[in-house]
Design an enzyme around this catalytic site. Sequence first.
Site, PDB file in Angstrom:
ATOM      1  CG  HIS A  27       4.185 -16.955 -22.503  1.00  0.00           C
ATOM      2  ND1 HIS A  27       4.751 -15.949 -22.244  1.00  0.00           N
ATOM      3  CD2 HIS A  27       3.087 -16.864 -21.044  1.00  0.00           C
ATOM      4  CE1 HIS A  27       4.047 -15.091 -21.799  1.00  0.00           C
ATOM      5  NE2 HIS A  27       3.163 -15.475 -21.237  1.00  0.00           N
ATOM      6  N   GLY A  28       6.494 -20.520 -23.478  1.00  0.00           N
ATOM      7  CA  GLY A  28       7.260 -21.972 -23.869  1.00  0.00           C
ATOM      8  C   GLY A  28       8.227 -22.082 -24.764  1.00  0.00           C
TER       9      GLY A  28
END
Lengths: 516, 405
Positions: free
Chosen positions: A326-327
């Site tokens: 996600h990041g």
Amino acid sequence: MLFNSVVFIFAFFPLVVFVFFRIARRSHLLGAGWLVFASLFFYGWWNPRYVLLLVASIGFNYACGFYLARLVRDRSTSLAGWVLAFAVTANLALLAYYKYANFFLQIAADVSGHTFGIGHVLLPLGISFFTFTQIAFLVDVYRGLAREYNFVHYALFVTYFPHLIAGPVLHHKEMMPQFQEARTYRPDWESVAVGLTIFFIGLFKKTVIADGVAPFAGPLFAAPGQPDLFAAWGGALAYTFQLYFDFSGYSDMAIGLSRVFGIKLPLNFDSPYKAVNIIEFWRRWHMTLSRFLRDYLYFSLGGNRKGPVRRYVNLFITMLLGGLWHGAGWTFIAWGGLHGVYLVVNHGWHALRQRLGQDPERSTPWGRAFGRLVTFIAVVAGWVFFRATNFDDAVAILRGMAGMNGVMVPAALTAIVPGLRSTLELAGVQLALGGTTRFVLQYAWIGVLLPLTLFAPNTQEILGRFQPALDFRGSAFSATRFAWRPSPTWGMLAALIVTGGLLSLSRVSEFLYYQF
Amino acid sequence: MSTSARYLRSLSLATIALLALVATINLLVDPYGLFRVVRIDGFNAIKSQAGQRAVVFKRQGAERMRPNTLVLGNSRAEIGFDPQSPAWPASMQPVFNLALPGAGVDAALNEFTRVLEYTTPKVAVVGLDFLDFRVDPAAQADSTPPNADPMLWLRERLSALVTVGALADSLATLKAQHDPYATSLTDAGFNPMRDYVAIARREGYYTMFRQRNQENAGSYVRGPRGIYLADGRPAPEFRAVERMIDIAAGSAIQLKFVIYPVHAQTLVLFHQAGLWPAFEAWKRELVKRVAGAPAGASVELWDFSGFAPYADEPVPPPGDTRTEMRWYWEAGHFKKSLGEVMLATMFAAPGNQTRWGHRLTSSDLEDHLQRQRAARESFEASRAAETSELAGIINSATSTAGRRR
């Protein structure tokens, strides 16, 4: 180009649909080619330079897949393994460079004390999505589950604009057959009606609800300070609903757009906040990513085949990497790790109940209500890490949610009930100067959205009579007379949703999942 | 026709009908004063939501009025100078208040030049805010102006017709017609702050002062402390001041720069946040520019940022929701009553001015600054409890800013 923009809704999409069905009457392959061209244009609207990257990625993976299929057919297993390893490594290297290079260099700098820099790297939109779909393709070719496909169909599978930027994460085996079906290339009024209805429900979820509640989440995460109980919960809950309506709205829009072409996409959300435990939550939240992580990461790590301890370790690693997907940041890793722990605890609890002779899938109504509450609180706590800028902010907000920074209500609210002020002061509640309107609006939004997410039917249940998505299994609601049908009365009701969505287009905002 | 096609037809027609209904409501109520199709007392005369699109509302209003006197600045000027006030000399009427909330001096210059495209006012009263001139020393002196939006005209009108925000503002406008405390902008661009009257009665002036002081303290301690770039040049905003002086001189416009009369609490916060030296340096730089105006130009710089007898107005104690303040809404915003005193000072015949407000010139600048320093020290000593409370606010803002770093 954003789905929730005037240029997309009134120019791009109608033009693409019109031209597609005109061309497809003459040649299915040309029709598919037109969709590939339109998808690349859609992608290039944001940054034309990265179209080349996308095209190169498709060319590389198609060539590798083609070669792999030959090797598998010729039973050159060893060489096939090397080719697969090379191709997957190349894909991950591309992702690592664009998405994680600065993060890992920062860690290296923190550890070594030396500075390493490659400058600012602009993350290509959707790179996580188109990398994963193609890795899945390569692995399946290696496993003998996929064969070499028509190049245009393959390019369309990867670039198909409804899913290109933020999913759902598609699987070749559910898309390729649809691209080959003749009926996909013929306009069908029912698909247009169902597709547009799903699209506009998604648009409403995004522009009216997610963008409407967003201002009540942003300030807390921008500058948490030492938030009190109501401020911390208000901001965290507002974000909980913003993220759900934003991302599920996007997914609905993607599913709806695709359905206009007669192509069904898989579901991505199934009322996740109704989940009674965290295992069920992950079957309902970002379902196509969960499916991908399960099939290509968890199973590859060994799944549950190597005993309960390895199973829990594999589960935890899968969630940790899911967080990192996600990041590039520690807060995302913490969020993934937290959910890994949740899942381990949940599976452990089920194992314990089984050992005690109980069926973990069955509970009393009270037990289910309690499970739903605990799950919801756990998920909200997780979102704090997911959204917070850094660890300190996340911890400050969680402390506030635990009541460790006290309780504060706007002083003006206490004037409504005589004697309330002194009672609250005696109870240690602090009275805030100002902020009354914001407080009331924030909790009004929460008061509406909480029951909506917990009890209302979702998009696919409302459209359930018309097989709205690939893997929709039907629901009790779909059989009721409240379920949608293509009638003039429903047309007028749906017009309210359409009008609400269109009237909110002026405050164009990006989808939260674009950053992943 | 299939059932699906009938559904789509019904959906399309109902959507078009609903959009047309919304557009008609917004056109008639006209919450931002863009269309002016009808104006009916009790229906849409009070533009309670015009502030949402203050730029468009005011630009159109000024163009219609073609004023002789223009007020420019930020929210302090918007709230403080009422064009309908009798304090304006008759020869300067009509007056239009084109001050915009949050606008810096560049924005004021932009509005000034736009007005000159269709009229040449006789006088321009321009509020100057020290806080707009603070600059990070490492900042680049040259900034690229934003690209003009060629579709702006159309976009503004569409968004005033077919958006949910415009519909909400239309409904709020209808409701506000009979609400004595509804926020509004007058046709001459003045904000009478009717909503603040209600807030003051509900929460008390102490609450409004404290809340705004807390917000402002955060910005004071987080923001830059000086007005100079690393190479010693002053903030780029001074160029806008120079440009205004040049334009006014070239068009024979009387230019009156005004240093706002913020409440003494704001001045003490400046001091406690370490901004006082920059505050004085800013005045010196302004005086230099006014002194350097072309010969024959009518340019004045008025400093109203003193203490007694207005800026030290006592703030009612916590819980007091009855006492009304005469000169201030909160520490950053003065009332039009004080604006009228300022106008009386600036437009009085020479030798007839009140004892408040000072026309700054290079000859007595340092004496003036010295007197203000002494006045501040005197205020801090005589209002020790108030000063101590302000110090607490600054300390809290400083520790919060430190944590965020």
